[in-house]
Design a protein around this motif. Structure first.
Motif, PDB file in Angstrom:
ATOM      1  N   MET A  28       0.678  -1.127   0.243  1.00  0.00           N
ATOM      2  CA  MET A  28      -0.675  -0.073   0.026  1.00  0.00           C
ATOM      3  C   MET A  28       0.795   1.615   0.449  1.00  0.00           C
ATOM      4  O   MET A  28       0.295   2.472  -0.615  1.00  0.00           O
ATOM      5  CB  MET A  28      -0.645   0.051   1.331  1.00  0.00           C
ATOM      6  N   GLN A 251      -3.301  -3.597   4.356  1.00  0.00           N
ATOM      7  CA  GLN A 251      -4.401  -3.716   4.005  1.00  0.00           C
ATOM      8  C   GLN A 251      -4.660  -3.547   2.825  1.00  0.00           C
ATOM      9  O   GLN A 251      -5.331  -3.293   2.346  1.00  0.00           O
ATOM     10  CB  GLN A 251      -4.752  -2.058   4.921  1.00  0.00           C
ATOM     11  N   ARG A 252      -3.853  -4.762   2.119  1.00  0.00           N
ATOM     12  CA  ARG A 252      -4.246  -4.818   0.796  1.00  0.00           C
ATOM     13  C   ARG A 252      -5.515  -5.018  -0.125  1.00  0.00           C
ATOM     14  O   ARG A 252      -6.306  -5.013  -0.718  1.00  0.00           O
ATOM     15  CB  ARG A 252      -2.902  -5.250   0.239  1.00  0.00           C
ATOM     16  N   ASP A 254      -9.310  -7.128  -0.119  1.00  0.00           N
ATOM     17  CA  ASP A 254     -11.005  -7.386   0.245  1.00  0.00           C
ATOM     18  C   ASP A 254     -10.735  -8.838   1.298  1.00  0.00           C
ATOM     19  O   ASP A 254     -10.213  -9.303   1.318  1.00  0.00           O
ATOM     20  CB  ASP A 254     -11.376  -7.560  -0.502  1.00  0.00           C
ATOM     21  N   THR A 277      -6.383  -6.653   5.759  1.00  0.00           N
ATOM     22  CA  THR A 277      -8.052  -5.881   4.983  1.00  0.00           C
ATOM     23  C   THR A 277      -8.269  -4.380   6.160  1.00  0.00           C
ATOM     24  O   THR A 277      -6.970  -4.197   6.827  1.00  0.00           O
ATOM     25  CB  THR A 277      -9.127  -6.584   5.086  1.00  0.00           C
ATOM     26  N   SER A 278      -9.043  -3.306   5.527  1.00  0.00           N
ATOM     27  CA  SER A 278      -9.144  -2.747   6.161  1.00  0.00           C
ATOM     28  C   SER A 278      -8.899  -2.231   7.743  1.00  0.00           C
ATOM     29  O   SER A 278      -9.337  -3.077   8.826  1.00  0.00           O
ATOM     30  CB  SER A 278     -10.865  -2.282   5.921  1.00  0.00           C
ATOM     31  N   PRO A 279      -8.589  -1.712   8.652  1.00  0.00           N
ATOM     32  CA  PRO A 279      -8.343  -1.611   9.709  1.00  0.00           C
ATOM     33  C   PRO A 279      -9.198  -1.079  10.744  1.00  0.00           C
ATOM     34  O   PRO A 279      -9.262  -1.709  11.570  1.00  0.00           O
ATOM     35  CB  PRO A 279      -6.995  -0.634  10.566  1.00  0.00           C
TER      36      PRO A 279
END
Lengths: 432, 432
Positions: A28, A251-252, A254, A277-279
């Motif tokens: 990222m 966080q790359r 889905d 994924t998303s933090p």
């Protein structure tokens, strides 16, 4: 005895052009310039001691965090240091609950990074005035005082003040021996230096076994599956089947993508895969937790990840969390849930800071080294006045007073953005 | 046909001294000065049209958001508008995934508010070039193009691109009739003006029934239980047992505290209690969802609240979410889970913007008014060039081209902080 009134707060935008060498690159963050918003607190006390606080950034945007530090300054200036640390919970609350600033947070992103920088400086100054390294200040503090630094807002459903005190009281047994153990052998470290995403294979092979780091390795993944497989195979072959390999996807992915990708990387036997994924995605982390995914995050997020059993390892961060205050609450919650803490470090100064927290954790909270280790990255330590001391792949407890946050004056001067000498040269070479 | 290259991006710190009158006060924000980071985009096209974008803030800290907008500017300047909206997903991704800036977000807080301001300006300009109000631009767009504006990163476990298209296709039936219905009767609104926390009882009683708002009311709670009971009783007695009462605690409570407090306020029969606890606490919201708690949040948080069935109403926000792009994804997720969307508004311009989104939602997505209404607060509309038109407690669809984001030039000039005339006077009166 803590004393003096805060007479000055200055903040600097300090950047190191690490992107030039591909250091620190991941899926990222492809071109990070490791940077810091660097806070200096001065008081009117005659001791002349200053408090230094940093928060880690990646280059662009450091000026935004600097701006946020200046927005927080009125809450610090002219305050008595004794009153600040005497009601640290109240001071933390004031800083994070400004009726207007709170809207642009709360307790996250830019404003929270700025809060960490300011509070880190306060802790550094406090420890310096007490003449102790921060970890020792914490270790010597009685449970009631320690707990009075924690704001329990939003976490009482998982940890109350009484429970926190009780955990600390129970861990008094064997404290002295554990402190001696730390002083003799240090806290175990692992390294990420060996496998940044931007490194060519030749570099990967070279850096594998420096400075005694022959036990644990972390590889950055997430940009390209075939390339990840090739690089993980290369590193696994290099280190052999027994040694520990971790992965970090920054966080790359889905959620379904994470599960699929991690299944394909499973053959290389990662101990964990960091930030899949998303933090913000508690339920996503829970869904993919079987693959051992972990992230450095905020207090309320950590609380839920523990509640949801979405973590097998917990990675604190000395600058992403709101300084020692929030790290204390997360260490205590991790203890309650019996989840090992393996701090996130690297960047600029993260190693210098987090070693204090994890050494305190071992001596006064967790009392265990089982499944525990602290990240180490061999970058930029030369800019610090009290750099980490690594011996046999272990962090040796700092002996100098303070939080090891102070940078060398000359390093700050040369790397100030955009007017430091280093940047003047680089920017003029780029024709800016 | 969209055209022109972005030749200039300017951003202004605009603040209204609303704290002087206690307008907008709540349990966490006791002295808000309703403010905005206000973006103006210019292009080299001969039409001379400009795009205006705002994000809402509360006074202090607006300068931090302004700083973040400037950090994003290089991603916008010299870009062709046709190329931006032709690959809007890609542009959104670029703006939110800058390899260095992402660290100080991601997708939250200051950086995300700045992203919303910039993207709101792009949407305003696009709609102006097409000669349509934004809601109509969206309504007339084919499903495939609409969906191409959404970044599905982190939400594919709940909503895929194909599902989104399918939802939009199914809602084509009856679209024309619903558009006519909106044009004739507008979208139902409710008001919060009546019960800010800082209002004395006399004011509470006065403002109860202005501008046709006699059906729904929202009261701010959370600072003091006895006072809340007294104020809720006063409002409930005033409006009678049949009308709808909502409450808003603005993140004031811990989870157990929320449950206890809400139980005590239950006798006044609130339809919902907004923001009972930390906006990051999915599991906390789930635990207290029986009490009908709802919050304006980010995409990944909304996704989980829907997954966890922690919401009974979903409150979008035109400036806290990353512009139309993220609102589209949240509207579609809400439709999939059959949760009614009741937008958050008020502040500066939130009403002007969000009316476009909710009118589009009714015509093209939800196709229902059941349990739905849009917040309205009667403040600061006089500063907008195309202010909302409320008739019989309903938002009438805007007819002017654009996103209703443009402020009057003179208002901006006078309220610029700190150099506008209004602030010069106030600050000199305060001796600053």
């Amino acid at each position: 005895m803590v004393h003096g009134r805060v007479s000055r707060l200055s903040v600097h935008d300090v950047r190191f052009p690490t992107s030039l060498g591909g250091h620190g690159s991941d899926a990222m963050h492809t071109d990070p310039d490791y940077s810091a918003a660097y806070v200096v607190l001065e008081t009117d006390a005659e001791d002349g001691l200053k408090g230094y606080g940093i928060t880690f950034t990646l280059g662009r945007g450091t000026e935004v965090v600097v701006c946020a530090v200046n927005a927080l300054a009125p809450h610090v200036l002219n305050k008595d240091l004794g009153e600040i640390v005497g009601d640290f919970r109240g001071f933390y609350r004031q800083l994070t609950s400004d009726g207007q600033l709170r809207w642009i947070g709360p307790e996250k992103g830019v404003v929270h990074l700025a809060t960490a920088a300011v509070l880190n400086a306060v802790w550094d100054l406090w420890a310096k005035q007490e003449g102790k390294p921060l970890w020792k200040l914490l270790v010597d503090m009685d449970p009631r005082t320690l707990v009075s630094c924690i704001d329990f807002r939003y976490i009482t459903d998982v940890l109350t003040e009484e429970e926190a005190c009780e955990i600390l009281r129970q861990s008094q047994v064997g404290k002295k021996e554990r402190e001696e153990q730390m002083l003799a052998h240090g806290y175990p470290a692992y390294t990420t230096s060996c496998a940044w995403l931007g490194y060519p294979d030749a570099t990967l092979k070279q850096v594998g076994c420096g400075t005694g780091f022959c036990r644990q390795f972390k590889v950055k993944v997430g940009a390209d599956l075939q390339d990840d497989i090739r690089r993980c195979r290369l590193v696994r072959n290099m280190i052999g089947p027994e040694k520990t390999l971790m992965m970090d996807a920054n966080q790359r992915w889905d959620v379904p993508e994470a599960v699929e990708w991690m299944t394909k990387l499973a053959e290389f036997k990662p101990l964990w895969i960091e930030e899949p994924t998303s933090p913000d995605d508690i339920l996503g982390h829970a869904a993919i937790s079987k693959a051992r995914a972990d992230s450095p995050l905020g207090v309320v997020i950590f609380k839920q990840l523990l509640q949801a059993k979405a973590l097998k390892f917990l990675q604190i961060d000395s600058c992403r969390l709101g300084s020692v205050n929030e790290n204390l609450s997360v260490l205590l919650m991790a203890k309650k849930f019996e989840i090992p803490v393996c701090p996130h470090a690297g960047g600029v100064g993260l190693c210098e800071l987090v070693q204090h927290l994890i050494i305190f954790d071992f001596i006064s909270v967790s009392a265990s080294l089982q499944d525990r280790m602290c990240e180490y990255v061999d970058h930029l330590h030369e800019h610090f006045k009290y750099p980490v001391l690594i011996r046999e792949a272990a962090y040796m407890p700092p002996k100098d007073a303070g939080y090891s946050t102070e940078m060398k004056e000359d390093s700050v001067k040369r790397h100030r953005y955009p007017d430091g000498e280093v940047w003047k040269k680089l920017l003029s070479a780029q024709g800016n």
